[in-house]
Enzyme design. Structure first.
Site, short mmCIF file in Angstrom:
data_model
loop_
_atom_site.label_atom_id
_atom_site.label_comp_id
_atom_site.label_asym_id
_atom_site.label_seq_id
_atom_site.Cartn_x
_atom_site.Cartn_y
_atom_site.Cartn_z
N LYS A 157 -1.62 11.91 -28.93
CA LYS A 157 -0.36 12.60 -29.21
C LYS A 157 0.06 12.34 -30.65
O LYS A 157 -0.04 11.21 -31.13
CB LYS A 157 0.71 12.10 -28.23
N SER B 209 7.19 16.27 -23.29
CA SER B 209 6.81 16.58 -24.65
C SER B 209 5.32 16.42 -24.95
O SER B 209 4.83 17.01 -25.90
CB SER B 209 7.60 15.71 -25.63
N SER C 182 7.86 12.51 -20.26
CA SER C 182 6.97 13.29 -21.13
C SER C 182 5.48 13.11 -20.90
O SER C 182 4.68 13.83 -21.50
CB SER C 182 7.27 12.99 -22.60
N1 GLN Z 1 12.22 15.87 -21.71
C1 GLN Z 1 12.91 14.65 -21.99
C2 GLN Z 1 13.67 14.81 -23.28
O1 GLN Z 1 13.70 15.86 -23.79
C3 GLN Z 1 11.95 13.51 -22.05
C4 GLN Z 1 11.15 13.49 -23.28
C5 GLN Z 1 10.20 12.35 -23.34
O2 GLN Z 1 9.90 11.71 -22.33
N2 GLN Z 1 9.76 12.06 -24.54
O3 GLN Z 1 14.25 13.89 -23.80
#
Ligand code: GLN
Length: 476
Positions: free
Chosen positions: A74, A149, A173
């Site tokens: 990532k 994400s 995410s």
């Molecule tokens: N979707 C969640 C957010 O927007 C979690 C994102 C994540 O785990 N990095 O914060």
């Protein structure tokens, strides 16, 4: 071939790492133009690393448990000399001077990084649509999002570009995109995997974890990246990873709770789709048939997770992202004075969602609102910890859906941020408590898209999540 099979074949000299890496790079070259899982493909260094592994194998050296296995990283993890963008314009041109600990450990284990994967900018989002470089598409249906994400890493594994991927999970995410893409994704106990070199979003929640096509590969990856790191002050000492060793233990006699509030029960979280709930119920039946002692359990505060998270995470983000000032990293848009330069840089460099989070966070932390918002959220977090601690006196693991629905259409939720935020309603509790949780594919929804079922465990019982997931995988 699975990651474990590739590593065995490469180590035995039956297949060359170069041939394996070339085949995967070829697939990426063919299909990534339509998926956009990658921000950057590092073909040249991947080929060089593969050749180096082959040279070591030919001299009889033992390379490591992931010898020659292609890996997706990532793009919020530092890679020395290789652009690391967080899918943000603000890091334009920045090359980290060091490798993240996970990157170092994986290289030492023989894994070969083939590139940096797309994400929602600074990992804020659930669809990769908040990437400054355009979205990633779901390999199962190009009109759908891969989740986020870590959507790029999930899509890379789902498309067969790489057997393994790593992502970060602050509110879901890893698990949410794993569910959307039909792969395994796991968030370790907070502190079990080093965050050194992971670009911070919300430091008290962020954890790095594995993506793989099956549970055994995910466990193998977890066992390589878990363990103490003196470079991360929140890293847990004396953790010995044992996920692979426990994989075949089954669930006979294991006490498994189904969290009512996350599984469609009255007073629980709203908006859980019938097909996802049906797959979850079937998964629970599989576990009962396999000998687990299954019962429903109530964790009332789990419904408050979403609200608490959207105060804690933005608050921490507003502080963490203050460092992008036009001086220390990447992009600079000049102005007549330093404050004007910083303002111009941040205005041009951050996308809408990141700006929204910074504003939410600074508001929640500001004098006069701190107690009402941030302080309240911390109290909810403590309450959740004690609720889960109580439940884990009677249960070894808990089961819940990973996501409220299957993958949605691109563009369907970008207009109203709240419809995007609810994606993480089932994953967030484990981040706020710091507990481990895995998402394992379990059948498909009415639309034919993958469904993920989640297995949650108390702190440090990471291996249990893999063990239960293995039983679900075998049955699905
Ligand atoms: N979707 C969640 C957010 O927007 C979690 C994102 C994540 O785990 N990095 O914060």
């Amino acid at each position: 071939m699975s990651a474990i099979e590739i590593a065995a074949a490469v180590s035995a000299g039956e297949r060359s790492a170069s041939e394996v890496v070339d085949a995967h790079l070829e697939l990426i070259a063919q299909r990534d133009p339509e998926l956009h899982a990658y921000n950057l493909v590092t073909a040249e260094s991947a080929r060089a690393e593969a050749a180096a592994i082959d040279a070591r194998v030919s001299t009889g050296e033992v390379v490591g448990p992931l010898a020659g296995v292609p890996l997706a990283v990532k793009d919020n993890m530092c890679t020395k000399g290789v652009p690391t963008t967080c899918s943000s314009k603000i890091l334009e041109g920045w090359r980290p001077p060091y490798d993240a600990t996970v990157v170092t450990r994986l290289r030492e284990a023989g894994a070969v990084s083939v590139g940096k994967t797309n994400l929602d900018e600074f990992a804020m989002g659930s669809s990769t649509e908040h990437s400054a470089f355009g979205p990633t598409r779901n390999p199962h249906d190009l009109s759908k999002v891969p989740g986020g994400s870590s959507g790029g890493s999930a899509a890379s594994v789902a498309a067969g570009f790489t057997p393994l991927g790593i992502g970060s999970d602050t509110g879901g995410s890893i698990r949410q995109p794993a569910a959307f893409c039909g792969v395994v994704g796991m968030k370790p106990t907070y502190g079990v995997v080093s965050r050194y070199g992971l670009i911070a979003f919300a430091s008290s929640l962020d954890q790095i974890g594995p993506f793989a096509a099956d549970v055994a590969d995910a466990a193998a990856l977890f066992d390589v990246i878990a363990g103490h790191d003196p470079l991360d002050s929140t890293s847990i000492r004396d953790f010995t990873p044992s996920a692979s060793a426990m994989l075949d233990e089954g669930v006979d006699g294991l006490r498994i709770g189904v969290v009512k509030e996350l599984a469609g029960g009255p007073g629980g979280v709203p908006g859980l789709a019938a097909d996802v709930l049906a797959r979850t119920a079937e998964a629970v039946e599989v576990l009962a048939t396999a000998g687990a002692l299954v019962d429903e359990v109530s964790v009332p505060s789990s419904t408050l997770g979403l609200s608490a998270y959207y105060l804690v995470a933005p608050a921490e983000a507003s502080s963490n992202l203050a460092r992008y000032d036009g001086v220390r990293y990447g992009l600079r848009v000049d102005g007549p004075t330093t404050p004007e330069m910083t303002t111009a840089t941040r205005t041009a460099g951050f996308g809408t969602e990141v700006k929204r989070r910074i504003m939410l966070g600074t508001y929640a932390l500001s004098a006069g609102y701190y107690d009402a918002f941030y302080g309240k959220a911390l109290k909810v977090r403590t309450m959740m910890l004690s609720d889960f601690a109580r439940v884990y006196e009677d249960f070894d693991v808990l089961v819940a859906p990973t996501t409220p629905t299957t993958a949605f259409e691109l563009g369907a939720r970008t207009q109203d941020p709240l419809t995007m935020y609810v994606n993480d309603v089932c994953t967030i509790p484990s981040n706020l408590t710091g507990h481990p949780a895995i998402s394992v594919p379990f059948g498909v929804g009415d639309d034919g898209m993958p469904v993920g079922v989640q297995v949650l465990a108390p702190a440090l019982h990471d291996a249990q999540t893999f063990r239960v997931a293995a039983v679900l995988e075998a049955a699905s």
